[in-house]
Design a protein around this motif. Structure first.
Motif, short mmCIF file in Angstrom:
data_model
loop_
_atom_site.label_atom_id
_atom_site.label_comp_id
_atom_site.label_asym_id
_atom_site.label_seq_id
_atom_site.Cartn_x
_atom_site.Cartn_y
_atom_site.Cartn_z
N GLN A 129 -18.59 20.05 -5.59
CA GLN A 129 -18.18 21.50 -6.00
C GLN A 129 -19.50 22.38 -5.97
O GLN A 129 -19.33 23.71 -6.20
CB GLN A 129 -17.52 21.51 -7.35
N ASP A 130 -20.80 21.77 -6.23
CA ASP A 130 -21.88 22.60 -6.18
C ASP A 130 -22.58 23.05 -4.83
O ASP A 130 -23.84 22.82 -4.67
CB ASP A 130 -23.04 21.63 -7.19
N SER A 131 -21.72 23.68 -4.16
CA SER A 131 -21.98 24.12 -2.72
C SER A 131 -23.43 25.00 -2.68
O SER A 131 -24.25 24.53 -1.68
CB SER A 131 -21.03 24.64 -2.01
N GLU A 132 -23.52 25.85 -3.59
CA GLU A 132 -24.76 26.71 -3.85
C GLU A 132 -26.06 25.58 -3.84
O GLU A 132 -27.22 26.10 -3.38
CB GLU A 132 -24.56 27.60 -4.58
N GLU A 133 -26.03 24.93 -4.75
CA GLU A 133 -27.01 24.18 -5.47
C GLU A 133 -27.37 23.10 -4.31
O GLU A 133 -28.62 22.85 -3.67
CB GLU A 133 -26.79 23.60 -6.49
N ILE A 134 -26.26 22.55 -3.54
CA ILE A 134 -26.58 21.50 -2.50
C ILE A 134 -27.13 22.28 -1.34
O ILE A 134 -28.12 21.58 -0.74
CB ILE A 134 -25.28 20.92 -1.90
N ALA A 135 -26.70 23.74 -0.97
CA ALA A 135 -27.31 24.42 0.01
C ALA A 135 -28.79 24.44 0.11
O ALA A 135 -29.60 24.45 0.85
CB ALA A 135 -26.71 25.49 0.22
N LEU A 136 -29.39 25.06 -1.27
CA LEU A 136 -30.63 24.99 -1.31
C LEU A 136 -31.37 23.69 -1.44
O LEU A 136 -32.49 23.72 -0.81
CB LEU A 136 -31.01 25.56 -3.01
N ALA A 137 -30.87 22.60 -1.88
CA ALA A 137 -31.30 21.30 -1.44
C ALA A 137 -31.54 20.94 -0.16
O ALA A 137 -32.47 20.51 0.05
CB ALA A 137 -30.77 20.40 -2.42
N LEU A 138 -30.40 21.17 0.88
CA LEU A 138 -30.47 21.13 2.24
C LEU A 138 -31.59 21.87 2.83
O LEU A 138 -32.32 21.49 3.67
CB LEU A 138 -29.23 21.17 2.64
N LEU A 139 -31.62 23.04 2.47
CA LEU A 139 -32.67 23.78 2.84
C LEU A 139 -34.18 23.54 2.61
O LEU A 139 -34.92 23.52 3.37
CB LEU A 139 -32.56 25.30 2.14
N ALA A 140 -34.41 23.14 1.51
CA ALA A 140 -35.67 22.44 1.01
C ALA A 140 -35.99 21.07 1.98
O ALA A 140 -37.06 20.83 2.38
CB ALA A 140 -35.80 22.21 -0.22
N ALA A 141 -35.00 20.31 2.14
CA ALA A 141 -35.07 19.06 2.78
C ALA A 141 -34.93 19.53 4.59
O ALA A 141 -35.68 18.78 4.95
CB ALA A 141 -33.99 18.13 2.41
N HIS A 142 -34.57 20.13 4.86
CA HIS A 142 -34.39 20.37 6.15
C HIS A 142 -34.52 21.90 6.70
O HIS A 142 -33.68 22.69 7.13
CB HIS A 142 -32.89 19.88 6.83
N PRO A 143 -35.91 22.59 6.45
CA PRO A 143 -36.04 23.96 6.60
C PRO A 143 -35.92 24.68 7.81
O PRO A 143 -35.66 25.79 7.87
CB PRO A 143 -37.43 24.04 5.93
N LYS A 144 -36.14 23.84 8.61
CA LYS A 144 -36.34 24.20 10.13
C LYS A 144 -34.71 24.14 10.93
O LYS A 144 -34.56 24.55 12.02
CB LYS A 144 -37.17 23.48 11.12
N VAL A 145 -33.88 23.26 10.21
CA VAL A 145 -32.74 23.03 10.75
C VAL A 145 -31.50 24.21 10.94
O VAL A 145 -31.46 24.81 9.67
CB VAL A 145 -32.00 21.83 10.31
N ASP A 146 -31.08 24.58 11.92
CA ASP A 146 -29.99 25.51 11.81
C ASP A 146 -28.69 25.04 11.18
O ASP A 146 -28.19 24.06 12.07
CB ASP A 146 -29.72 26.21 12.96
N PRO A 147 -28.16 25.13 10.16
CA PRO A 147 -26.92 24.70 9.69
C PRO A 147 -25.79 24.63 10.44
O PRO A 147 -25.09 23.67 10.50
CB PRO A 147 -26.84 25.28 8.34
N LEU A 148 -25.58 25.54 11.42
CA LEU A 148 -24.34 25.80 12.24
C LEU A 148 -24.55 24.62 13.19
O LEU A 148 -23.70 24.52 14.01
CB LEU A 148 -24.44 26.80 12.83
N THR A 149 -25.63 23.87 13.55
CA THR A 149 -25.69 23.01 14.56
C THR A 149 -25.57 21.50 13.91
O THR A 149 -25.43 20.59 14.90
CB THR A 149 -27.12 22.91 15.26
N VAL A 150 -25.44 21.53 12.54
CA VAL A 150 -25.15 20.14 12.13
C VAL A 150 -23.85 19.75 11.94
O VAL A 150 -22.82 20.53 11.65
CB VAL A 150 -25.70 20.22 10.60
N ARG A 151 -23.43 18.57 12.60
CA ARG A 151 -22.30 17.67 12.54
C ARG A 151 -21.88 17.53 11.15
O ARG A 151 -22.51 17.36 10.54
CB ARG A 151 -22.02 16.62 13.62
N PHE A 152 -20.38 17.51 10.79
CA PHE A 152 -19.83 17.47 9.56
C PHE A 152 -20.16 15.75 9.04
O PHE A 152 -20.69 15.45 8.09
CB PHE A 152 -18.57 17.52 9.39
N ILE A 153 -20.51 14.93 9.97
CA ILE A 153 -20.56 13.65 9.69
C ILE A 153 -22.06 13.35 9.36
O ILE A 153 -22.59 12.79 8.55
CB ILE A 153 -20.33 12.54 10.86
#
Length: 68
Positions: free
Chosen positions: A6-30
């Motif tokens: 349920q913490d989508s905003e916090e998870i989003a920030l953590a993912l951005l920090a872990a993968h700063p150059k990755v366009d999230p729209l290119t990531v498969r759900f798996i």
């Protein structure tokens, strides 16, 4: 305190920090599921996610990615 699905905003920030150059729209759900459950601060049941939850995380991540 550990992150949950349920913490989508916090998870989003953590993912951005872990993968700063990755366009999230290119990531498969798996892969998104694997990356979220692999976060050090994530502590929820991996089986409790669904497409709607992953999409909310992906969109929150995309907004942060766009704004950086």
């Amino acid at each position: 305190m550990k992150l949950t699905w349920q913490d989508s905003e916090e998870i989003a920030l953590a993912l951005l920090a872990a993968h700063p150059k990755v366009d999230p729209l290119t990531v498969r759900f798996i892969d998104l599921h694997r990356w979220v459950t692999g976060l050090a601060d994530f502590g929820d049941d991996p089986k409790q996610s669904n497409e709607g939850i992953l999409e909310a995380i992906q969109m929150a991540w995309y907004e942060e990615f766009r704004d950086q």
